[in-house]
Structures are given as C-alpha cells and as structure tokens.
Design a protein around this motif. Structure first.
Motif, PDB file in Angstrom:
ATOM      1  N   SER A 196     110.110 108.453  -6.831  1.00 53.17           N
ATOM      2  CA  SER A 196     109.363 109.612  -6.346  1.00 53.17           C
ATOM      3  C   SER A 196     108.686 109.316  -5.012  1.00 53.17           C
ATOM      4  O   SER A 196     108.508 110.218  -4.180  1.00 53.17           O
ATOM      5  N   THR A 197     108.318 108.057  -4.778  1.00 55.58           N
ATOM      6  CA  THR A 197     107.735 107.683  -3.491  1.00 55.58           C
ATOM      7  C   THR A 197     108.747 107.842  -2.370  1.00 55.58           C
ATOM      8  O   THR A 197     108.438 108.378  -1.292  1.00 55.58           O
ATOM      9  N   ALA A 198     109.971 107.389  -2.596  1.00 58.56           N
ATOM     10  CA  ALA A 198     111.020 107.513  -1.579  1.00 58.56           C
ATOM     11  C   ALA A 198     111.276 108.973  -1.235  1.00 58.56           C
ATOM     12  O   ALA A 198     111.434 109.337  -0.061  1.00 58.56           O
ATOM     13  N   ILE A 199     111.314 109.826  -2.249  1.00 58.86           N
ATOM     14  CA  ILE A 199     111.541 111.257  -2.009  1.00 58.86           C
ATOM     15  C   ILE A 199     110.416 111.838  -1.159  1.00 58.86           C
ATOM     16  O   ILE A 199     110.654 112.607  -0.217  1.00 58.86           O
ATOM     17  N   ALA A 200     109.176 111.463  -1.458  1.00 58.07           N
ATOM     18  CA  ALA A 200     108.045 111.974  -0.684  1.00 58.07           C
ATOM     19  C   ALA A 200     108.158 111.566   0.777  1.00 58.07           C
ATOM     20  O   ALA A 200     107.971 112.390   1.684  1.00 58.07           O
ATOM     21  N   VAL A 201     108.458 110.301   1.039  1.00 59.23           N
ATOM     22  CA  VAL A 201     108.569 109.834   2.422  1.00 59.23           C
ATOM     23  C   VAL A 201     109.727 110.534   3.126  1.00 59.23           C
ATOM     24  O   VAL A 201     109.606 110.947   4.291  1.00 59.23           O
ATOM     25  N   GLU A 202     110.839 110.672   2.440  1.00 57.78           N
ATOM     26  CA  GLU A 202     111.998 111.337   3.039  1.00 57.78           C
ATOM     27  C   GLU A 202     111.648 112.774   3.441  1.00 57.78           C
ATOM     28  O   GLU A 202     111.900 113.198   4.577  1.00 57.78           O
ATOM     29  N   GLU A 203     111.078 113.537   2.514  1.00 57.35           N
ATOM     30  CA  GLU A 203     110.806 114.946   2.805  1.00 57.35           C
ATOM     31  C   GLU A 203     109.682 115.102   3.826  1.00 57.35           C
ATOM     32  O   GLU A 203     109.765 115.933   4.737  1.00 57.35           O
ATOM     33  N   LEU A 204     108.625 114.327   3.691  1.00 58.10           N
ATOM     34  CA  LEU A 204     107.510 114.440   4.627  1.00 58.10           C
ATOM     35  C   LEU A 204     107.929 114.055   6.045  1.00 58.10           C
ATOM     36  O   LEU A 204     107.518 114.694   7.021  1.00 58.10           O
ATOM     37  N   SER A 205     108.749 113.016   6.171  1.00 57.50           N
ATOM     38  CA  SER A 205     109.190 112.617   7.506  1.00 57.50           C
ATOM     39  C   SER A 205     110.093 113.671   8.131  1.00 57.50           C
ATOM     40  O   SER A 205     110.052 113.900   9.349  1.00 57.50           O
ATOM     41  N   GLU A 206     110.898 114.354   7.323  1.00 60.38           N
ATOM     42  CA  GLU A 206     111.730 115.432   7.843  1.00 60.38           C
ATOM     43  C   GLU A 206     110.873 116.591   8.367  1.00 60.38           C
ATOM     44  O   GLU A 206     111.290 117.334   9.258  1.00 60.38           O
ATOM     45  N   LEU A 207     109.666 116.707   7.822  1.00 59.11           N
ATOM     46  CA  LEU A 207     108.752 117.775   8.243  1.00 59.11           C
ATOM     47  C   LEU A 207     107.822 117.341   9.374  1.00 59.11           C
ATOM     48  O   LEU A 207     106.965 118.116   9.797  1.00 59.11           O
ATOM     49  N   GLY A 208     107.965 116.093   9.833  1.00 56.41           N
ATOM     50  CA  GLY A 208     107.207 115.645  11.000  1.00 56.41           C
ATOM     51  C   GLY A 208     106.206 114.541  10.782  1.00 56.41           C
ATOM     52  O   GLY A 208     105.601 114.058  11.743  1.00 56.41           O
ATOM     53  N   ALA A 209     105.986 114.092   9.548  1.00 52.58           N
ATOM     54  CA  ALA A 209     105.041 112.998   9.305  1.00 52.58           C
ATOM     55  C   ALA A 209     105.615 111.677   9.810  1.00 52.58           C
ATOM     56  O   ALA A 209     106.819 111.427   9.684  1.00 52.58           O
ATOM     57  N   SER A 210     104.753 110.837  10.375  1.00 55.71           N
ATOM     58  CA  SER A 210     105.242 109.577  10.941  1.00 55.71           C
ATOM     59  C   SER A 210     104.400 108.365  10.565  1.00 55.71           C
ATOM     60  O   SER A 210     104.806 107.234  10.805  1.00 55.71           O
ATOM     61  N   THR A 211     103.222 108.581   9.982  1.00 57.02           N
ATOM     62  CA  THR A 211     102.360 107.475   9.564  1.00 57.02           C
ATOM     63  C   THR A 211     101.940 107.709   8.123  1.00 57.02           C
ATOM     64  O   THR A 211     101.419 108.779   7.786  1.00 57.02           O
ATOM     65  N   PHE A 212     102.150 106.706   7.272  1.00 54.40           N
ATOM     66  CA  PHE A 212     101.893 106.842   5.838  1.00 54.40           C
ATOM     67  C   PHE A 212     100.972 105.710   5.373  1.00 54.40           C
ATOM     68  O   PHE A 212     101.217 104.546   5.685  1.00 54.40           O
TER      69      PHE A 212
END
Length: 250
Positions: free
Chosen positions: A69-85
């Motif tokens: 579920s962590t990988a999915i969150a990073v994948e989707e959030l980065s596609e929406l413009g997030a770059s720092t986690f």
C-alpha cells in the motif's frame, strides 16, 4: 489522470511535500500542524489532508500498513505532482540504547520485506534522501528530542518480529534478529524500505522518522502517551518546513 484509483485524489488536491503516516487516524493529528488544512479524500486506507507551510501546499496521506500500500501511495501521489515524502511512523527498537518513546531517523533500510523486489533486485539499496535526513535531525535537535539516526530494517510479518519464539521457525527468527542487531540495525518498521526504493527509482526525495513503541523480539507493543506522539509529528512537520524554505532559497 482525473482521479487516482486508490487514493481518490486529483492533482489539485496534492502538495509537492507529503507527510505519510500509516494510520489514517493519524492524518488528522498531523494536519493540525499545518495552516488551513482540510480533508480532500478518504478512500480505502488512504486518508488525505492538504494545508500549507510557509505558504506552500503540503499534504498528509496515510499509507496503511506495509510495503504494497505504501508503494501505491507513492506511485499515485508522484503522478499527481508530489516530489518529497516523509514517513511518520512507529518502530520496534533493535538496540538496547533505543528506549520506548525515542525517535529513530532512518538513513537507509535493510530490504527484508518483499514489495521492492517487484521493482529491482535486492542489490539495489534502500537509501533515504540526505537533505530529508538532515532536516529531520535538525528538527529533533531543536526540540530536544532523544533521536537516533542510522539503518533500520523493513519487515512483512509484525507478529514474528514481536514474538519470534511462538513461530514455527522460532530458532531461525531469533538468530536473524540477533544477527541484524549485531550488524547495527537500529529498529524495525514495515514501510521504509519500499518508500526509499520507489522514491529513488522515481528520482524523488524520501525520509523516515519513527517513534519507538516496542522492542524487537520483546513482546507486545507499548502504548505511548499523546505528548510523545505529538512531538514526533511536530518534528516531521518542522522538517518539511525546513525543506520548503531551503527549496525556496535554492
């Protein structure tokens, strides 16, 4: 992408900086540290608030438990413009000097869980971003929090981590825990390795701060007081604010 399938988010919902607890209930607690935060989505294990720090949009999105579920969150959030986690979670201490209530700031993670293997072989390291680590260490020092920085280990089976003696392969698990302790691993969690690998592959920044709530191999999780939890959340938010200000100045 109109609406991300798992997180239920749109591009306008997400800031470039994202704090990532595992527990959906913790997102609201972190959001209180942001300016003007509001809930923008809650789908499956992914609950998201977005507010701002120093005038820049910042989000909080829960990941649920574990690597998938962590990988999915990073994948989707980065596609929406997030770059720092920044992962904001809990851990089991693996060294005698790490006490319940201490903070652990991960510089890297042993890949003992399976999700990153779907991306790259085990030879690929799980490393935190240096700027994120430095911001977390500085934020912890600023409030006098007892914090340890070093390598953590991500695992899949929490019960085997807490009580290896009752597992079918008890001897092997106990020996494995002792081996990693001798190797200097500070603590175990369940998400950091996945976060670091996926972020690195996507050329993103990621880091982790953890609150120690148990001892690896030492039995049940210890509830910690709200003050200790809130202090960790404050450290994570202060670190993100530092990154925002550094990025603005660069």
């Amino acid at each position: 992408m109109a609406v991300a399938y798992h997180t239920g988010l749109r591009g306008e919902d997400v800031g470039s900086y994202v704090l990532m607890p595992g527990d959906p209930g913790r997102t609201e607690l972190i959001a209180r540290h942001l300016d003007g935060a509001r809930e923008v989505a809650f789908n499956r294990e992914y609950r998201t608030f977005t507010g701002s720090l120093a005038g820049v949009p910042v989000s909080v999105c829960s990941t649920g438990i574990g690597g998938p579920s962590t990988a999915i969150a990073v994948e989707e959030l980065s596609e929406l413009g997030a770059s720092t986690f920044v992962r904001v979670g809990t851990c089991g201490g693996a060294q005698p000097e790490i006490e319940i209530g201490d903070l652990v700031i991960a510089t890297g993670s042993v890949r003992s869980e399976g999700t990153p293997n779907g991306y790259v072989p085990l030879e690929y390291p799980a490393i935190a971003d240096h700027a994120v680590v430095a911001a977390l260490r500085g934020a912890a020092a600023a409030v006098g929090a007892r914090a340890h920085a070093g390598i953590v280990r991500a695992v899949d089976a929490l019960a085997a981590d807490l009580d290896p003696e009752r597992m079918p392969r008890a001897k092997a698990l106990v020996e494995e825990i002792e081996m990693w302790r001798r190797a200097g691993v500070l603590a175990n969690d369940m998400e950091s390795s996945t976060l670091f690998v996926v972020a690195s592959l996507k050329r993103l920044r990621a880091g982790t701060v953890l609150l120690c709530v148990d001892q690896v191999g030492g039995g049940p999780i210890h509830p910690v007081g709200p003050q200790l939890l809130d202090r960790m959340l404050g450290v994570a938010v202060a670190a993100v604010k530092t990154l925002v200000e550094q990025d603005r100045a660069s």
